[in-house]
Write a protein that holds these residues in place. Structure first.
Motif, PDB file in Angstrom:
ATOM      1  N   ASP A  87       0.839  -1.201   0.000  1.00 11.93           N
ATOM      2  CA  ASP A  87       0.000   0.000   0.000  1.00 11.93           C
ATOM      3  C   ASP A  87       0.874   1.250   0.000  1.00 11.93           C
ATOM      4  O   ASP A  87       0.545   2.255  -0.650  1.00 11.93           O
ATOM      5  N   ALA A  88       1.984   1.204   0.741  1.00  8.54           N
ATOM      6  CA  ALA A  88       2.886   2.350   0.800  1.00  8.54           C
ATOM      7  C   ALA A  88       3.644   2.531  -0.506  1.00  8.54           C
ATOM      8  O   ALA A  88       3.924   3.658  -0.926  1.00  8.54           O
ATOM      9  N   VAL A  89       3.962   1.445  -1.169  1.00  7.71           N
ATOM     10  CA  VAL A  89       4.701   1.511  -2.433  1.00  7.71           C
ATOM     11  C   VAL A  89       3.787   1.906  -3.587  1.00  7.71           C
ATOM     12  O   VAL A  89       4.152   2.678  -4.462  1.00  7.71           O
ATOM     13  N   GLY A  90       2.564   1.354  -3.599  1.00  2.00           N
ATOM     14  CA  GLY A  90       1.606   1.692  -4.646  1.00  2.00           C
ATOM     15  C   GLY A  90       1.730   0.829  -5.882  1.00  2.00           C
ATOM     16  O   GLY A  90       2.119  -0.342  -5.818  1.00  2.00           O
ATOM     17  N   GLU A  91       1.419   1.400  -7.025  1.00  2.00           N
ATOM     18  CA  GLU A  91       1.295   0.662  -8.286  1.00  2.00           C
ATOM     19  C   GLU A  91       2.548  -0.125  -8.646  1.00  2.00           C
ATOM     20  O   GLU A  91       2.473  -1.188  -9.277  1.00  2.00           O
ATOM     21  N   ALA A  92       3.704   0.380  -8.225  1.00  6.47           N
ATOM     22  CA  ALA A  92       4.958  -0.297  -8.579  1.00  6.47           C
ATOM     23  C   ALA A  92       5.057  -1.693  -7.993  1.00  6.47           C
ATOM     24  O   ALA A  92       5.831  -2.527  -8.481  1.00  6.47           O
ATOM     25  N   ALA A  93       4.278  -1.971  -6.954  1.00  9.25           N
ATOM     26  CA  ALA A  93       4.333  -3.290  -6.323  1.00  9.25           C
ATOM     27  C   ALA A  93       3.543  -4.345  -7.087  1.00  9.25           C
ATOM     28  O   ALA A  93       3.751  -5.544  -6.882  1.00  9.25           O
ATOM     29  N   VAL A  94       2.627  -3.924  -7.949  1.00  8.03           N
ATOM     30  CA  VAL A  94       1.763  -4.863  -8.679  1.00  8.03           C
ATOM     31  C   VAL A  94       2.614  -5.821  -9.520  1.00  8.03           C
ATOM     32  O   VAL A  94       3.523  -5.403 -10.238  1.00  8.03           O
ATOM     33  N   GLY A  95       2.316  -7.092  -9.396  1.00  5.80           N
ATOM     34  CA  GLY A  95       3.040  -8.102 -10.158  1.00  5.80           C
ATOM     35  C   GLY A  95       4.200  -8.729  -9.415  1.00  5.80           C
ATOM     36  O   GLY A  95       4.759  -9.734  -9.869  1.00  5.80           O
ATOM     37  N   THR A  96       4.584  -8.158  -8.262  1.00  2.00           N
ATOM     38  CA  THR A  96       5.700  -8.719  -7.493  1.00  2.00           C
ATOM     39  C   THR A  96       5.346 -10.109  -6.980  1.00  2.00           C
ATOM     40  O   THR A  96       4.298 -10.318  -6.374  1.00  2.00           O
ATOM     41  N   LEU A  97       6.204 -11.072  -7.239  1.00  2.00           N
ATOM     42  CA  LEU A  97       6.022 -12.433  -6.753  1.00  2.00           C
ATOM     43  C   LEU A  97       6.760 -12.593  -5.430  1.00  2.00           C
ATOM     44  O   LEU A  97       7.898 -12.143  -5.282  1.00  2.00           O
ATOM     45  N   ASN A  98       6.101 -13.252  -4.481  1.00  2.00           N
ATOM     46  CA  ASN A  98       6.691 -13.436  -3.160  1.00  2.00           C
ATOM     47  C   ASN A  98       6.213 -14.747  -2.560  1.00  2.00           C
ATOM     48  O   ASN A  98       5.169 -15.273  -2.943  1.00  2.00           O
ATOM     49  N   SER A  99       6.970 -15.267  -1.610  1.00  2.00           N
ATOM     50  CA  SER A  99       6.669 -16.581  -1.039  1.00  2.00           C
ATOM     51  C   SER A  99       6.178 -16.443   0.395  1.00  2.00           C
ATOM     52  O   SER A  99       6.647 -15.598   1.149  1.00  2.00           O
ATOM     53  N   ALA A 100       5.232 -17.306   0.791  1.00  2.00           N
ATOM     54  CA  ALA A 100       4.640 -17.222   2.119  1.00  2.00           C
ATOM     55  C   ALA A 100       3.894 -18.509   2.460  1.00  2.00           C
ATOM     56  O   ALA A 100       3.573 -19.307   1.576  1.00  2.00           O
TER      57      ALA A 100
END
Length: 395
Positions: A260-273
């Motif tokens: 939310d703090a980063v905004g649109e640039a975060a869309v598409g980021t792959l991460n593991s959890a």
């Protein structure tokens, strides 16, 4: 909220809910010490753990396992020395027998080993350093979240499965950062272009970003939780590297507050959890809905772990009737893990760390504009950490 006020608020929760306790609740409230990070750039991580824990108490009518509890919450300021002092005071002056709250692994290493040697039961809701899972494991120490390497192992395996190569690695220079990149490399079969450890709490990544540009990797894998992640991603985007080199990370570097703090640039980021709001388990929908309504934002991994930590403790208090004087009985009840995790099936390995599924998620923007994570694929089924074989428990 200041430290003293947090403590009073926690005590008030216990007092206000006493009237609703079932008949079997103990006459004296069980004190649970939560020393967590509520300030600095990582402050929201501890807040989410605390919020998830308190939501579990609320779902149980203000108790844990039908037992009245007094939750003592204090801020460690991400400072190992400060945390050590608070933990010692809670044990010696307050008579606390159950503790939780650790966010950062350097703080965990400064507090947990002594606490468990002193006869305290410690349930980590986050930090899972390799040493505590392996040769420094202890019968009184449990981790309800993961072992530090786990999420990174999953992403290393994902890179291998997808044929991703030529990766540049970054993490903070402390126990969890080193565990992170060790875990990634354990399952990654490609080429590491560069490996950099930065100062814990660092805010300016201009030098590191310049080095990435010069190295020209195909991919970047990073571990920066909280404010570190927000700063790194924003600066990475401002430098225009997001258009050239994709970012990958663990769920800690793509939690809902961070994206939310980063905004649109975060869309598409792959991460593991090990958890996601769309995870199909019996309790997860209620947890997500109630957390969002109560706190005005979606839960993060940290909140989910705080919630599970509370319910694990509840199962042990229920089994022992709230008697925390018998450490052996309390420990056996925790080992049984007789509770419903919002992650689904849950079991401890011999070193008191979870055996669990781990997924790759993607940051997406929903139809209403909300940024969140959705599961892309499951990487590991019933994954065990690499250090259990070094632990003397169960041998």
């Amino acid at each position: 909220m200041k430290r003293g006020n947090m403590r009073l608020a926690a005590a008030s929760v216990a007092l206000c809910t006493a009237a609703a306790l079932p008949a079997q609740a103990s006459a004296e409230a069980v004190k649970i010490g939560m020393v967590t990070t509520l300030s600095t750039g990582g402050g929201y991580l501890g807040e989410d753990i605390r919020n998830g824990f308190q939501l579990a108490m609320e779902h149980a009518g203000g108790t844990l396992g039908g037992v009245e509890v007094e939750l003592l919450v204090e801020d460690d300021g991400r400072d190992p020395g400060n945390a050590r002092q608070i933990v010692t005071r809670m044990i010696q002056s307050e008579g606390v027998k159950i503790m939780t709250g650790s966010v950062f692994s350097n703080v965990a290493m400064a507090t947990i080993p002594k606490a468990v040697r002193d006869g305290v039961i410690y349930i980590s809701p986050n930090a899972g350093p390799a040493k505590l899972a392996g040769r420094l494991c202890h019968e009184n120490y449990f981790n309800v979240a993961y072992q530090n390497d786990n999420f990174y192992e999953a992403m290393g395996q994902y890179f291998t499965d997808e044929g991703l190569d030529n990766v540049y690695l970054l993490a903070p220079n402390y126990a969890a950062g080193k565990d992170a990149l060790t875990g990634f490399k354990r399952y990654f079969e490609g080429n590491v272009v560069g490996e950099v450890y930065t100062k814990l709490g660092q805010a300016d990544y201009a030098a590191e970003i310049a080095e990435i540009r010069d190295a020209a990797p195909d991919n970047v894998f990073f571990f920066y939780p909280g404010g570190m992640g927000i700063n790194f991603i924003k600066q990475y985007v401002q430098a225009g590297l997001d258009q050239e080199i994709p970012l990958y990370g663990p769920g800690f570097s793509a939690d809902n507050t961070l994206v939310d703090a980063v905004g649109e640039a975060a869309v598409g980021t792959l991460n593991s959890a090990h958890w996601s709001k769309d995870l199909d388990s019996e309790l997860n929908p209620r947890f997500v809905e109630d957390y969002t309504e109560k706190y005005g934002r979606e839960p993060t991994l940290y909140a989910s772990q705080g919630y599970d930590a509370a319910n694990l403790i509840a199962s042990a208090l229920k089994a022992t009737g709230g008697d925390v004087s018998d450490t052996t009985a309390l420990r056996k009840a925790l080992e049984a893990a007789d509770f419903q995790s919002i992650r689904g099936d849950f079991a401890f390995n011999t070193n008191h760390h979870p055996i669990q599924d781990i997924y790759v998620r993607e940051v997406v923007r929903e139809d209403d504009g909300n940024l969140t994570n959705r599961i892309v694929t499951k990487v590991f089924d019933d994954h065990e950490d690499a250090y259990a074989k070094e632990c003397s428990l169960g041998q």
